[in-house]
Design a protein around this motif. Structure first.
Motif, PDB file in Angstrom:
ATOM      1  N   ALA A   1       5.188   5.248   4.389  1.00 11.27           N
ATOM      2  CA  ALA A   1       5.952   4.215   5.094  1.00 11.27           C
ATOM      3  C   ALA A   1       6.281   4.700   6.500  1.00 11.27           C
ATOM      4  CB  ALA A   1       7.225   3.891   4.341  1.00 11.27           C
ATOM      5  N   GLY A   2       6.062   3.818   7.481  1.00 12.54           N
ATOM      6  CA  GLY A   2       6.328   4.166   8.868  1.00 12.54           C
ATOM      7  C   GLY A   2       5.150   4.729   9.613  1.00 12.54           C
ATOM      8  N   ASP A   3       4.114   5.154   8.894  1.00 12.31           N
ATOM      9  CA  ASP A   3       2.920   5.687   9.559  1.00 12.31           C
ATOM     10  C   ASP A   3       2.065   4.557  10.103  1.00 12.31           C
ATOM     11  OD1 ASP A   3       3.684   8.208   8.916  1.00 12.31           O
ATOM     12  OD2 ASP A   3       2.209   8.502   7.311  1.00 12.31           O
ATOM     13  N   ALA A 184       4.713   3.043   1.146  1.00 10.14           N
ATOM     14  CA  ALA A 184       3.593   3.933   0.850  1.00 10.14           C
ATOM     15  C   ALA A 184       2.409   3.126   0.324  1.00 10.14           C
ATOM     16  CB  ALA A 184       4.021   4.974  -0.184  1.00 10.14           C
ATOM     17  N   VAL A 185       1.229   3.409   0.864  1.00 11.28           N
ATOM     18  CA  VAL A 185       0.005   2.739   0.435  1.00 11.28           C
ATOM     19  C   VAL A 185      -0.909   3.803  -0.173  1.00 11.28           C
ATOM     20  CG1 VAL A 185      -1.983   1.365   1.151  1.00 11.28           C
ATOM     21  CG2 VAL A 185       0.227   1.065   2.302  1.00 11.28           C
ATOM     22  N   PRO A 186      -1.295   3.660  -1.421  1.00 15.30           N
ATOM     23  CA  PRO A 186      -2.144   4.687  -2.039  1.00 15.30           C
ATOM     24  C   PRO A 186      -3.527   4.722  -1.400  1.00 15.30           C
ATOM     25  CG  PRO A 186      -1.965   2.765  -3.462  1.00 15.30           C
ATOM     26  CD  PRO A 186      -0.997   2.554  -2.345  1.00 15.30           C
ATOM     27  N   GLU A 187      -4.170   5.871  -1.493  1.00 16.56           N
ATOM     28  CA  GLU A 187      -5.526   5.996  -0.965  1.00 16.56           C
ATOM     29  C   GLU A 187      -6.427   4.958  -1.619  1.00 16.56           C
ATOM     30  OE1 GLU A 187      -9.095   9.344  -0.541  1.00 16.56           O
ATOM     31  OE2 GLU A 187      -7.142   9.882  -1.394  1.00 16.56           O
ATOM     32  N   GLY A 188      -7.143   4.213  -0.769  1.00 13.46           N
ATOM     33  CA  GLY A 188      -7.998   3.153  -1.278  1.00 13.46           C
ATOM     34  C   GLY A 188      -7.286   1.828  -1.460  1.00 13.46           C
TER      35      GLY A 188
END
Length: 235
Positions: A1-3, A184-188
C-alpha cells in the motif's frame, strides 16, 4: 500500500492542458492532424483533440513508438462496444431508444466535424469510422488529471475498472502520472482503478462512456420508480 505500481513520465503522455494555458503537450514528433486541428480551433474539445492524436499515432505521425502502441495495444474497431461505435442493428437491440438516439446523434456530430475521417475504420462495416474509433478509445481510456487537464497515458490506460479498486492514479509534482496501490496487491494480482471515482456510476453511464457494465451490474445502479403512478395503474 502506498507504492507506485507504475509511473509514466509526462514526456510519454498525450496531454491537453487548457487550465494553465499550456495547451497541447505532445512527445517529439510531427503530429500533423493534431497540431493542425488545435491551431484551427484553440477551443477544440479535449476528447476531439486527443482523438486526432491517436489517428496521428496510428498513421506514424507520432513516431514509431506511438504507432506500435496504437497498432498493438489499442482495441481494434470491431472490439469497441461504446454506443457510438456500434452499428444500427446492435443499437436497436439494446432496448434503450434514448441511448440509441444519443449514440446516432454523437456519430453525426463527429462525422460533421471531421468529414475527411468519416470513412470506415475496418472492412467489417461502415461503423465505426476512423474518427469514431479514435473517439471511442479516448472516451474509454483517457484520464482527467484535475482542472482542465486531460491525457492519454500509455500503459495506465490498460488498467481495468473495479468498484473497489486496488489502486488510484494521480499526477505527481514532476508531471508524471502514477498508479499508486491503495492496499497490498499480491504478485500476479490485478492492479485496478475506478473509472468513475468515489461516486460510482449507474450501468447506463458505464455503458455509454466505456462500452461495458460490470459482471452482475454496478453496485451504484438505480431504478427510478414513480410510486404514485405505479399505485394508480395497479388500482
Amino acid at each position: 500500500a502506498g507504492d507506485a505500481a507504475l509511473a509514466v513520465p509526462a514526456a510519454a503522455c498525450l496531454t491537453l492542458d487548457y487550465g494553465s494555458g499550456a495547451g497541447l503537450i505532445l512527445p517529439e514528433a510531427p503530429w500533423p492532424r493534431t497540431r493542425a486541428g488545435v491551431a484551427a480551433d484553440d477551443g477544440l474539445p479535449w476528447d476531439w483533440a486527443l482523438s486526432l492524436a491517436l489517428l496521428d499515432a496510428l498513421d506514424g505521425g507520432g513516431g514509431a513508438w506511438w504507432q506500435a502502441y496504437a497498432e498493438e495495444l489499442l482495441p481494434g474497431p470491431a472490439s469497441l462496444a461504446l454506443p457510438c461505435c456500434l452499428p444500427d442493428g446492435m443499437l436497436d437491440g439494446l432496448g434503450d431508444a434514448g441511448l440509441a438516439e444519443r449514440a446516432r446523434a454523437q456519430r453525426a456530430r463527429l462525422d460533421a466535424a471531421f468529414p475527411g475521417l468519416a470513412a470506415p475504420a475496418s472492412d467489417a462495416g461502415p461503423i465505426p469510422s476512423h474518427f469514431q474509433w479514435a473517439f471511442g478509445c479516448v472516451r474509454s481510456r483517457a484520464f482527467a488529471l484535475g482542472g482542465e487537464t486531460f491525457a492519454f497515458v500509455p500503459f495506465l490506460d490498460v488498467a481495468n475498472h473495479a468498484p473497489d479498486p486496488s489502486a488510484d492514479f494521480l499526477r505527481a509534482e514532476d508531471g508524471s502520472v502514477r498508479l499508486v496501490a491503495r492496499r497490498a496487491v499480491p504478485e500476479g494480482g490485478a492492479v485496478t482503478i475506478s473509472y468513475t471515482g468515489a461516486g460510482g456510476a449507474r450501468n447506463d453511464r458505464l455503458f455509454a462512456q466505456y462500452g461495458f457494465v460490470p459482471a452482475g451490474g454496478s453496485p451504484d445502479d438505480r431504478v427510478e420508480l414513480d410510486v404514485g403512478r405505479a399505485a394508480a395503474e395497479a388500482g
